[in-house]
Design an enzyme around this catalytic site. Structure first.
Site, mmCIF file in Angstrom:
data_model
loop_
_atom_site.group_PDB
_atom_site.id
_atom_site.type_symbol
_atom_site.label_atom_id
_atom_site.label_comp_id
_atom_site.label_asym_id
_atom_site.label_seq_id
_atom_site.Cartn_x
_atom_site.Cartn_y
_atom_site.Cartn_z
ATOM 1 N N THR A 1 0.827 -1.207 0.000
ATOM 2 C CA THR A 1 0.000 0.000 0.000
ATOM 3 C C THR A 1 0.864 1.261 0.000
ATOM 4 O O THR A 1 1.991 1.248 0.503
ATOM 5 C CB THR A 1 -0.895 -0.007 1.261
ATOM 6 O OG1 THR A 1 -1.465 1.277 1.443
ATOM 7 C CG2 THR A 1 -0.097 -0.338 2.527
ATOM 8 N N ASP A 2 0.278 2.360 -0.478
ATOM 9 C CA ASP A 2 0.982 3.657 -0.401
ATOM 10 C C ASP A 2 1.027 4.176 1.040
ATOM 11 O O ASP A 2 1.779 5.106 1.336
ATOM 12 C CB ASP A 2 0.318 4.692 -1.319
ATOM 13 C CG ASP A 2 -1.135 4.995 -0.974
ATOM 14 O OD1 ASP A 2 -1.710 4.315 -0.097
ATOM 15 O OD2 ASP A 2 -1.704 5.925 -1.589
ATOM 16 N N GLU A 3 0.234 3.563 1.939
ATOM 17 C CA GLU A 3 0.170 4.092 3.314
ATOM 18 C C GLU A 3 1.491 3.915 4.065
ATOM 19 O O GLU A 3 1.723 4.560 5.083
ATOM 20 C CB GLU A 3 -1.006 3.452 4.067
ATOM 21 C CG GLU A 3 -2.312 3.721 3.340
ATOM 22 C CD GLU A 3 -3.573 3.347 4.106
ATOM 23 O OE1 GLU A 3 -3.544 3.334 5.342
ATOM 24 O OE2 GLU A 3 -4.588 3.084 3.439
ATOM 25 N N LYS B 1 2.244 -3.353 7.300
ATOM 26 C CA LYS B 1 2.547 -3.529 5.880
ATOM 27 C C LYS B 1 3.992 -3.097 5.588
ATOM 28 O O LYS B 1 4.691 -3.746 4.810
ATOM 29 C CB LYS B 1 1.575 -2.715 5.006
ATOM 30 C CG LYS B 1 0.143 -3.219 4.997
ATOM 31 C CD LYS B 1 -0.048 -4.598 4.386
ATOM 32 C CE LYS B 1 0.197 -4.656 2.910
ATOM 33 N NZ LYS B 1 -0.188 -5.997 2.338
ATOM 34 N N TYR C 1 -1.885 -0.577 10.927
ATOM 35 C CA TYR C 1 -2.011 -1.230 9.609
ATOM 36 C C TYR C 1 -0.796 -0.911 8.744
ATOM 37 O O TYR C 1 -0.116 -1.811 8.241
ATOM 38 C CB TYR C 1 -3.298 -0.782 8.900
ATOM 39 C CG TYR C 1 -3.309 -1.098 7.417
ATOM 40 C CD1 TYR C 1 -3.334 -2.418 6.971
ATOM 41 C CD2 TYR C 1 -3.277 -0.085 6.452
ATOM 42 C CE1 TYR C 1 -3.325 -2.725 5.604
ATOM 43 C CE2 TYR C 1 -3.279 -0.374 5.100
ATOM 44 C CZ TYR C 1 -3.297 -1.695 4.677
ATOM 45 O OH TYR C 1 -3.274 -1.986 3.325
#
Ligand code: NAD
Ligand code: TYD
Length: 351
Positions: A131-133, A160, A156
């Site tokens: 993810t870009d997060e 990741k 989260y």
């Protein structure tokens, strides 16, 4: 060598679109969908391809190394596309441990199986979907590139980011043939209605209040899920080993503008007076540590692999609304039982 591809998390939102694309497009590949069927996993999502000759499903938890190893050996797995994860930020705030065990330990289990069972002389790919997060939060300007330093801020995104680091460490230390991509927010059919777009569609449909966190000025970059699946196909086949690719929609929206657009689309579809559903908007307590803005620079994948988003946002949003309105049974089954308890416990505290 015949490809036997293990796709993890194939009963979830993005995984189901990836499974459908690979099963339909590559009849010479054997696709093994491995998923533990958490609250977010639903075999109804891939019912249309369940009898395909090149497809099989195994219920297995990626945290269970013995069970995972048995599948890996029995199915003679040659490649992995790893999507299985706990994926909802709010749930990671209320209960981080499943995120840590599934996203970090589960990924480590898969990496270690690949390391111990693949002959380096053969042609294998371990493709990790992220993810870009992991890049943190942007201010008003700028974009995340593949060079942006990691700065995860929720349980989260931290889980990741940890899994991404493990993937790169296995490539660097053991020479594992890895690829990785970091994508922005996806939308489309079959998304569990805890995420912004399907939750709002469901609430607007039932004239329930629309909980907007904080001021609603937070920005997300939205990508049509089938475009993400196509990007995964391109990276799996043409991406360079050891490389990371950012995937995004060049499509930034504040949450409030996006929810207002959804209200307008659904009012029209349901022949309500325009403006009816906007009255349901309710600003609620903000998410703890709420990231302000995500925006992806997706130039690398365009320049090197020729992928770019194909579906324009309003068009994709209308298709998404149509799918949810036409699939009341799917939505009704998912939003009964445990979902009601989750919703009540989570949102009653917020208002
Ligand atoms: P999802 O929550 O809809 O699906 C996750 C799937 O993984 C479910 O089918 C679930 O049953 C399965 N799963 C969870 N824990 C498991 C375990 N321990 N063992 C085996 N299976 C397990 O998630 P999604 O939105 O489809 O996301 C898929 C992947 O893409 C995730 O890795 C996520 O981090 C990443 N991603 C998602 C988005 C997005 O907008 N949804 C954006 C970028 C990246
Ligand atoms: P979400 O779909 O959970 O994705 P992510 O947090 O991974 O980007 O949320 C998208 C945005 O919408 C995020 O800024 C939080 C906000 N949001 C709300 O305002 N209300 C809601 O009920 C939900 C679920 C999200």
């Amino acid at each position: 060598m015949k490809k036997n591809i293990l796709i993890t998390g194939g009963a979830g939102f993005i995984g189901s679109h990836v499974i459908r694309l690979f099963v339909n497009k590559y009849s010479d590949y054997q696709i093994v969908n491995l998923d533990s069927l958490t609250y977010a996993g639903n075999l109804e999502n891939i019912k249309d391809i369940e009898n395909a000759a090149n497809y099989s499903f195994v219920k297995c938890d990626i945290r269970d190394m013995d069970a995972l190893k048995a599948v890996f050996i029995k199915e003679k797995i040659t490649d992995i596309i790893h999507l299985a994860a706990e994926s909802h930020v709010d749930r990671s705030i209320t209960g981080p441990m499943d995120f840590i065990t599934t996203n970090i330990v589960g990924t480590a289990n898969l990496l270690d199986l690949a390391r111990n069972n693949w002959d380096s002389a053969d042609d294998h790919v371990f493709y990790h979907i992220s993810t870009d997060e992991v890049y943190g939060s942007l201010g008003a300007e700028g974009f995340f590139t593949e060079e942006t330093a990691y700065d995860p801020r929720s349980p989260y995104s931290a889980s990741k980011a940890s899994s991404d680091h493990l993937v790169n460490a296995y490539a660097h230390t053991y020479g594992l043939p890895v690829k990785m991509s970091n994508c922005s927010n996806n939308y489309g059919s079959h998304q569990f209605p805890e995420k912004l777009i399907p939750l709002m569609i469901n609430n607007i449909r039932h004239s329930k209040t629309l909980p907007i966190y904080g001021t609603g000025e937070n920005v997300r970059d939205w990508l049509w899920v089938e475009d993400h699946a196509k990007a995964i196909d391109v990276i799996f086949h043409k991406g360079k080993l050891g490389e990371t690719y950012n995937i995004g929609g060049w499509n930034e929206w504040t949450n409030i503008d996006l929810v207002k657009l959804l209200c307008q689309i659904i009012d029209e579809k349901l022949h309500r007076e325009i403006g009816t559903s906007e009255k349901l908007i309710n600003f609620v307590t903000d998410r703890a540590g709420h990231d302000m803005r995500y925006a992806i620079d997706a130039s690398k994948i365009k320049n090197e692999l020729g992928w770019e988003p194909s579906v324009q946002f309003e068009e994709g949003l209308i298709k998404t609304v149509d799918w949810y309105l036409a699939n009341e049974d799917w939505l009704g089954a998912i939003t009964s039982g445990a979902y009601q308890t989750y919703y009540k416990n989570f949102y009653e505290k917020k208002s």
